[in-house]
Design a protein around this motif. Structure first.
Motif, short mmCIF file in Angstrom:
data_model
loop_
_atom_site.label_atom_id
_atom_site.label_comp_id
_atom_site.label_asym_id
_atom_site.label_seq_id
_atom_site.Cartn_x
_atom_site.Cartn_y
_atom_site.Cartn_z
N VAL A 90 39.39 38.52 43.02
CA VAL A 90 40.08 37.23 42.99
C VAL A 90 39.59 36.35 44.13
O VAL A 90 39.10 36.84 45.15
CB VAL A 90 41.61 37.40 43.09
CG1 VAL A 90 42.16 38.16 41.92
CG2 VAL A 90 42.00 38.07 44.38
N LYS A 113 35.09 30.18 38.73
CA LYS A 113 35.32 31.43 38.00
C LYS A 113 34.04 31.91 37.32
O LYS A 113 33.74 33.10 37.35
CB LYS A 113 36.42 31.24 36.95
CG LYS A 113 36.76 32.52 36.22
CD LYS A 113 37.93 32.36 35.31
CE LYS A 113 38.23 33.67 34.61
NZ LYS A 113 39.39 33.59 33.75
N GLU A 130 39.02 36.47 38.70
CA GLU A 130 39.99 35.39 38.54
C GLU A 130 39.90 34.46 39.73
O GLU A 130 39.67 34.90 40.86
CB GLU A 130 41.42 35.93 38.47
CG GLU A 130 41.86 36.38 37.11
CD GLU A 130 41.79 35.29 36.06
OE1 GLU A 130 42.09 34.11 36.35
OE2 GLU A 130 41.42 35.63 34.93
#
Length: 136
Positions: A90, A113, A130
């Motif tokens: 992330v 992303k 993500e």
């Protein structure tokens, strides 16, 4: 009655209204995954089936460029050395200007992303990428 039916038929053909009624395959996959998750949560997980799950946080600079990508190499090594559990990578992009729902922010998050997914693939990580945006 026949004239009314015919005129209604011609009207709908000219309008060419199209509706997105969804996909049967999507609902079937959703039902299968939901049922599997419910069944999994009610069972005890045996130790031999346990897989480590790793959350990797990648930092960005003010221009949304990724920094310190060595953490991805470490994550890939941990995945190869362990039992190969899924890794979630992330990144949080801090936005000081523009709204969270602005086109510019959405475009930056989308591009970031794609770049992060590319980096995850380059390092050979089997997992998910993500990106989120925040103000502050």
């Amino acid at each position: 009655v026949l004239l009314a039916f015919l005129s209604l038929y011609i009207y709908t053909k000219k309008k060419r209204t199209s509706r997105n009624w969804g996909d049967v395959g999507d609902s079937l996959r959703y039902a299968v995954v939901t049922r599997a998750l419910k069944a999994q949560s009610s069972r005890d997980l045996h130790a031999k089936n346990w897989r480590p799950k790793l959350l990797t946080v990648v930092s960005t600079d003010d221009n949304s460029n990724y920094r310190q990508l060595e953490i991805l190499a470490l994550s890939a090594q941990l995945q190869r050395g362990g039992n190969g559990g899924p890794i979630t990578v992330v990144s949080v992009i801090h936005r000081n200007h523009g709204g969270m729902d602005s086109y510019e922010t959405c475009e930056i998050v989308s591009n970031a992303k794609e770049e992060l997914q590319r980096k995850v693939g380059e390092y050979g990580i089997k997992g998910y990428a993500e990106v989120a945006a925040t103000t502050g």
